[in-house]
Design a protein around this motif. Structure first.
Motif, PDB file in Angstrom:
ATOM      1  N   MET A  33      -1.996   9.615  11.898  1.00 45.38           N
ATOM      2  CA  MET A  33      -2.981   8.793  11.197  1.00 45.38           C
ATOM      3  C   MET A  33      -2.537   7.335  11.183  1.00 45.38           C
ATOM      4  SD  MET A  33      -4.385   9.123   7.347  1.00 45.38           S
ATOM      5  CE  MET A  33      -5.233   7.690   6.742  1.00 45.38           C
ATOM      6  N   ALA A  34      -3.437   6.428  11.556  1.00 45.47           N
ATOM      7  CA  ALA A  34      -3.085   5.016  11.651  1.00 45.47           C
ATOM      8  C   ALA A  34      -2.828   4.440  10.268  1.00 45.47           C
ATOM      9  CB  ALA A  34      -4.211   4.247  12.324  1.00 45.47           C
ATOM     10  N   ALA A  35      -1.745   3.706  10.158  1.00 50.27           N
ATOM     11  CA  ALA A  35      -1.439   3.085   8.874  1.00 50.27           C
ATOM     12  C   ALA A  35      -2.171   1.748   8.786  1.00 50.27           C
ATOM     13  CB  ALA A  35       0.064   2.889   8.737  1.00 50.27           C
ATOM     14  N   HIS A  36      -3.487   1.821   8.634  1.00 49.66           N
ATOM     15  CA  HIS A  36      -4.255   0.578   8.583  1.00 49.66           C
ATOM     16  C   HIS A  36      -4.171  -0.028   7.189  1.00 49.66           C
ATOM     17  CE1 HIS A  36      -6.772   4.135   7.910  1.00 49.66           C
ATOM     18  NE2 HIS A  36      -7.216   3.467   6.866  1.00 49.66           N
ATOM     19  N   ASN A  37      -4.471  -1.321   7.112  1.00 55.69           N
ATOM     20  CA  ASN A  37      -4.525  -2.033   5.820  1.00 55.69           C
ATOM     21  C   ASN A  37      -3.237  -1.919   5.017  1.00 55.69           C
ATOM     22  OD1 ASN A  37      -7.133  -2.129   6.596  1.00 55.69           O
ATOM     23  ND2 ASN A  37      -7.901  -0.683   5.068  1.00 55.69           N
ATOM     24  N   ILE A  38      -2.110  -1.791   5.693  1.00 61.48           N
ATOM     25  CA  ILE A  38      -0.883  -1.669   4.903  1.00 61.48           C
ATOM     26  C   ILE A  38      -0.052  -2.936   5.087  1.00 61.48           C
ATOM     27  CG2 ILE A  38       1.336  -0.460   4.807  1.00 61.48           C
ATOM     28  CD1 ILE A  38      -0.009   2.090   4.886  1.00 61.48           C
ATOM     29  N   SER A  39       0.395  -3.533   3.976  1.00 54.60           N
ATOM     30  CA  SER A  39       1.194  -4.752   4.062  1.00 54.60           C
ATOM     31  C   SER A  39       2.547  -4.431   4.696  1.00 54.60           C
ATOM     32  CB  SER A  39       1.415  -5.313   2.662  1.00 54.60           C
ATOM     33  OG  SER A  39       2.268  -4.434   1.949  1.00 54.60           O
ATOM     34  N   LEU A  40       3.221  -5.460   5.142  1.00 54.56           N
ATOM     35  CA  LEU A  40       4.532  -5.256   5.772  1.00 54.56           C
ATOM     36  C   LEU A  40       5.505  -4.594   4.804  1.00 54.56           C
ATOM     37  CD1 LEU A  40       5.012  -8.462   7.937  1.00 54.56           C
ATOM     38  CD2 LEU A  40       5.049  -6.081   8.705  1.00 54.56           C
ATOM     39  N   ALA A  41       5.476  -5.047   3.548  1.00 55.73           N
ATOM     40  CA  ALA A  41       6.387  -4.477   2.549  1.00 55.73           C
ATOM     41  C   ALA A  41       6.105  -2.987   2.377  1.00 55.73           C
ATOM     42  CB  ALA A  41       6.217  -5.207   1.223  1.00 55.73           C
ATOM     43  N   ASP A  42       4.801  -2.646   2.335  1.00 55.25           N
ATOM     44  CA  ASP A  42       4.454  -1.233   2.163  1.00 55.25           C
ATOM     45  C   ASP A  42       4.809  -0.422   3.410  1.00 55.25           C
ATOM     46  OD1 ASP A  42       3.618  -1.470  -0.385  1.00 55.25           O
ATOM     47  OD2 ASP A  42       1.465  -1.541   0.039  1.00 55.25           O
ATOM     48  N   ALA A  43       4.665  -1.027   4.572  1.00 54.53           N
ATOM     49  CA  ALA A  43       5.006  -0.323   5.809  1.00 54.53           C
ATOM     50  C   ALA A  43       6.503   0.005   5.808  1.00 54.53           C
ATOM     51  CB  ALA A  43       4.630  -1.179   7.019  1.00 54.53           C
ATOM     52  N   LYS A  44       7.281  -0.920   5.287  1.00 53.40           N
ATOM     53  CA  LYS A  44       8.726  -0.683   5.212  1.00 53.40           C
ATOM     54  C   LYS A  44       9.014   0.462   4.225  1.00 53.40           C
ATOM     55  CE  LYS A  44      13.164  -2.894   5.309  1.00 53.40           C
ATOM     56  NZ  LYS A  44      13.682  -1.580   5.749  1.00 53.40           N
ATOM     57  N   LEU A  59       7.094   2.829   3.484  1.00 56.41           N
ATOM     58  CA  LEU A  59       6.611   4.075   4.061  1.00 56.41           C
ATOM     59  C   LEU A  59       7.605   4.626   5.082  1.00 56.41           C
ATOM     60  CD1 LEU A  59       4.108   5.908   3.859  1.00 56.41           C
ATOM     61  CD2 LEU A  59       3.160   4.690   5.815  1.00 56.41           C
ATOM     62  N   SER A  60       8.180   3.727   5.901  1.00 57.38           N
ATOM     63  CA  SER A  60       9.099   4.256   6.922  1.00 57.38           C
ATOM     64  C   SER A  60      10.386   4.757   6.275  1.00 57.38           C
ATOM     65  CB  SER A  60       9.360   3.220   8.017  1.00 57.38           C
ATOM     66  OG  SER A  60      10.232   2.234   7.547  1.00 57.38           O
ATOM     67  N   ASN A  61      10.821   4.078   5.206  1.00 60.16           N
ATOM     68  CA  ASN A  61      11.991   4.589   4.463  1.00 60.16           C
ATOM     69  C   ASN A  61      11.686   5.963   3.866  1.00 60.16           C
ATOM     70  OD1 ASN A  61      13.356   2.273   5.026  1.00 60.16           O
ATOM     71  ND2 ASN A  61      13.020   1.317   3.015  1.00 60.16           N
ATOM     72  N   LEU A  62      10.485   6.074   3.311  1.00 60.46           N
ATOM     73  CA  LEU A  62      10.085   7.335   2.688  1.00 60.46           C
ATOM     74  C   LEU A  62      10.042   8.437   3.744  1.00 60.46           C
ATOM     75  CD1 LEU A  62       9.067   8.721   0.070  1.00 60.46           C
ATOM     76  CD2 LEU A  62       6.754   8.188   0.799  1.00 60.46           C
ATOM     77  N   GLN A  63       9.488   8.091   4.905  1.00 60.51           N
ATOM     78  CA  GLN A  63       9.364   9.090   5.964  1.00 60.51           C
ATOM     79  C   GLN A  63      10.723   9.639   6.367  1.00 60.51           C
ATOM     80  OE1 GLN A  63       6.616   7.032   8.494  1.00 60.51           O
ATOM     81  NE2 GLN A  63       5.729   8.944   9.250  1.00 60.51           N
ATOM     82  N   SER A  64      11.694   8.750   6.526  1.00 64.17           N
ATOM     83  CA  SER A  64      12.999   9.257   6.957  1.00 64.17           C
ATOM     84  C   SER A  64      13.665  10.056   5.842  1.00 64.17           C
ATOM     85  CB  SER A  64      13.894   8.129   7.475  1.00 64.17           C
ATOM     86  OG  SER A  64      13.973   7.109   6.520  1.00 64.17           O
ATOM     87  N   ALA A  65      13.434   9.667   4.585  1.00 61.65           N
ATOM     88  CA  ALA A  65      13.997  10.442   3.471  1.00 61.65           C
ATOM     89  C   ALA A  65      13.363  11.842   3.435  1.00 61.65           C
ATOM     90  CB  ALA A  65      13.772   9.717   2.157  1.00 61.65           C
ATOM     91  N   GLU A  71      10.328   3.152  -9.019  1.00 63.25           N
ATOM     92  CA  GLU A  71      11.196   1.984  -8.897  1.00 63.25           C
ATOM     93  C   GLU A  71      11.501   1.623  -7.432  1.00 63.25           C
ATOM     94  OE1 GLU A  71      15.532   0.617 -10.706  1.00 63.25           O
ATOM     95  OE2 GLU A  71      15.151   2.702 -10.143  1.00 63.25           O
ATOM     96  N   ASP A  72      11.890   2.604  -6.638  1.00 64.25           N
ATOM     97  CA  ASP A  72      12.241   2.262  -5.250  1.00 64.25           C
ATOM     98  C   ASP A  72      11.453   3.082  -4.235  1.00 64.25           C
ATOM     99  OD1 ASP A  72      13.304   4.704  -5.674  1.00 64.25           O
ATOM    100  OD2 ASP A  72      15.356   4.209  -5.070  1.00 64.25           O
ATOM    101  N   PHE A  73      10.404   3.756  -4.701  1.00 64.96           N
ATOM    102  CA  PHE A  73       9.506   4.494  -3.807  1.00 64.96           C
ATOM    103  C   PHE A  73      10.250   5.513  -2.954  1.00 64.96           C
ATOM    104  CE2 PHE A  73       5.622   4.802  -1.173  1.00 64.96           C
ATOM    105  CZ  PHE A  73       4.710   4.777  -2.212  1.00 64.96           C
ATOM    106  N   SER A  74      11.183   6.234  -3.612  1.00 65.45           N
ATOM    107  CA  SER A  74      11.911   7.260  -2.864  1.00 65.45           C
ATOM    108  C   SER A  74      11.527   8.627  -3.419  1.00 65.45           C
ATOM    109  CB  SER A  74      13.415   7.035  -3.027  1.00 65.45           C
ATOM    110  OG  SER A  74      13.753   7.241  -4.379  1.00 65.45           O
ATOM    111  N   PRO A  75      11.722   9.680  -2.625  1.00 66.51           N
ATOM    112  CA  PRO A  75      11.412  11.020  -3.147  1.00 66.51           C
ATOM    113  C   PRO A  75      12.451  11.421  -4.199  1.00 66.51           C
ATOM    114  CG  PRO A  75      12.091  11.128  -0.822  1.00 66.51           C
ATOM    115  CD  PRO A  75      12.179   9.702  -1.239  1.00 66.51           C
ATOM    116  N   PHE A 110       2.212  15.338   2.905  1.00 66.35           N
ATOM    117  CA  PHE A 110       2.657  14.397   1.876  1.00 66.35           C
ATOM    118  C   PHE A 110       2.616  12.953   2.398  1.00 66.35           C
ATOM    119  CE2 PHE A 110       6.357  12.110  -0.040  1.00 66.35           C
ATOM    120  CZ  PHE A 110       5.828  11.948  -1.308  1.00 66.35           C
ATOM    121  N   ILE A 111       3.184  12.746   3.588  1.00 65.28           N
ATOM    122  CA  ILE A 111       3.213  11.394   4.165  1.00 65.28           C
ATOM    123  C   ILE A 111       1.789  10.873   4.394  1.00 65.28           C
ATOM    124  CG2 ILE A 111       3.860  10.077   6.227  1.00 65.28           C
ATOM    125  CD1 ILE A 111       6.188  10.561   4.281  1.00 65.28           C
TER     126      ILE A 111
END
Length: 477
Positions: A1-12, A14-20, A177-181, A35-36
């Motif tokens: 799914m395309a991550a449209h309309n996502i700011s750079l900060a949010d994209a970061k 999201l990628s941290n969350l994905q790897s976690a 606080e840090d958007f982690s699982p 979930f992602i």
């Protein structure tokens, strides 16, 4: 799914969350991607609010009045044929904690020593025996109710109902606080996870393999309902209507009373029928949403859905229901859980309709005051069906408010020697330390208020007719 309309900060983020999330061994690949997906949609901030000017009141073609459904054929073979296409699914993920019970809510005793689950099994068994069909019962559990439910279901092995269970998804709570699982925070107990609402039923049914198995048996429709709604029994007229008209989705609605003003309602919006929930209503229109004049119906969460259509839409990842953010605090940590509701899926199915049915199909037990209603002489029990007593003239149920002393089921049961007769009751308010004897009759408006440090006992056989009791001395008059 395309991550449209996502700011750079949010994209970061999201990628941290994905790897976690990749490292979480407790959940499946399907759950991880589900979930992602949900978090991605949440971050892209899809339009939450509806455009108020586009809302239209649905016509009778879209929200069909129950009285206009065709009568059923008298031929039992045709009824069997209908039932052979049906699967009954109860949403069984909730715990009875609000009513002071541990374990699944569906095992609270409702009437004559029978639990919600007992009644459901008896009802389906009655249909299977009467028509020689095999309607299966499916329970969607959460990780909270799974183990207990498996133990409980064993007692039905000799009944004439095939019982299946599967689990809805298990998603990690998000630490704000840090958007982690949360499970990565060193806390990996049950607190770290959540079930993402009943909107997950479609994907979870498919992921469990149950959906394909039912399709291969020739099943066509699933009737989905909350396990605590005693009115949600199989209705052949509704099933017959859907099969004849090829409706892929049907939501049962019922006229709103003042008790239901927060419930979601059906609207026509850009030529589609959709669910409008209070959370989507712009602040300026909330009081209008709650009015009974403009929005006359609400969603009972009794849903009938075509199984083939569920498969098609889940595979296409097309069920993008509105996201309900649910902030919580766990062990002092602010967390977020993102949820969806099954009713919101109505707009993705073809030929979706509502059916505006009788209030009797909506009898949820959310609190001990509801238990008082269903255990009283206001209802009778037969073949697992709880039916309203015709001796009551007033179509509305009495309004009942019990104080916190009655909140837990165990306390509620202790405080009533037997459940009073309430056929002629309009409203009951009880507060403080109040105890009820046996064979009491309540009529009209009754208020019983024990002052702090005082105890009021209503004696056996008392008849309270439009009475206000504020102390033991009032019982003497």
């Amino acid at each position: 799914m395309a991550a449209h309309n996502i700011s750079l900060a949010d994209a970061k983020k999201l990628s941290n969350l994905q790897s976690a999330v990749t490292d979480l061994t407790q959940i499946s690949e399907n759950e991880k991607s589900g979930f992602i997906n949900l978090v991605t949609r949440y971050l892209s901030g899809e339009a939450q609010f509806v455009d108020w000017s586009k809302i239209q009141t649905p016509t009778d073609e879209i929200v069909v009045p129950y009285d206009t459904l065709k009568p059923l054929s008298e031929d039992p073979a045709e009824t069997k044929n209908l039932l052979d296409k049906l699967v009954v699914l109860k949403l069984n993920g909730g715990l009875g904690t609000t009513m002071g019970c541990t374990g699944p809510k569906s095992v609270i005793e409702v009437r004559s020593g029978l639990t919600f689950l007992d009644l459901i099994v008896i009802q389906i068994e009655h249909l299977n025996n009467k028509y020689g069909c095999k309607v299966p019962l499916v329970l969607m559990n959460s990780f909270n109710t799974h183990d207990d439910t498996l133990k409980i279901v064993e007692k039905y092995t000799s009944s004439n109902v095939d019982i299946h269970t599967f689990n809805q998804s298990q998603f990690p709570r998000l630490v704000v606080e840090d958007f982690s699982p949360m499970p990565c925070k060193g806390d990996d107990g049950k607190d770290a996870w959540y079930p993402p609402g009943h909107g997950d039923v479609f994907a979870a049914l498919m992921n469990s393999g149950k959906l394909d198995s039912f399709l291969s048996q020739g099943k066509e429709y699933v009737f989905v309902a909350n396990s605590d709604n005693l009115g949600a029994v199989v209705d052949l007229k509704i099933l017959n209507h859907l099969i004849h008209n090829k409706n892929e989705y049907c939501m049962e609605v019922t006229p709103k009373t003042l008790a239901d003003v927060k419930g979601g309602t059906l609207i026509s919006y850009e030529d589609k029928v959709q669910l409008l929930e209070i959370a989507q209503v712009p602040d300026a229109h909330v009081s209008e949403f709650k009015s009974i004049e403009k929005f006359k119906i609400f969603n009972t969460n009794n849903l009938w859905v075509n199984l083939g259509a569920i498969k098609r839409l889940v595979q296409a990842n097309a069920l993008q229901m509105e996201i309900i953010p649910n902030p919580k605090e766990v062990n002092g940590m602010k967390v977020l859980q993102l949820e969806t509701a099954a009713g919101a899926a109505i707009k993705f199915f073809d030929h979706s309709i509502g059916i505006n049915g009788p209030r009797s199909r909506f009898l949820p037990v959310k609190a001990s005051s509801d238990l008082l209603l269903v255990q009283s002489d206001l209802y009778t029990l037969s073949d697992g069906y709880i039916t309203r007593n015709t001796a009551r003239d007033n179509p509305a149920n009495p309004s009942i408010e019990l104080g916190p002393e009655f909140k837990k089921v165990a306390d509620f049961l202790k405080r009533f020697k037997t459940i009073p007769s309430i056929i002629e009751l309009d409203c009951l308010k009880v507060s403080g330390d109040v105890w009820f004897g046996a064979d009491i009759t309540l009529k009209g408006k009754v208020t019983i208020a024990a002052q702090p440090g005082e105890k009021i006992e209503i004696p056996d056989g008392a008849v309270l007719d439009n009475k206000d009791i504020n102390g033991p001395e009032d019982m003497l008059h």
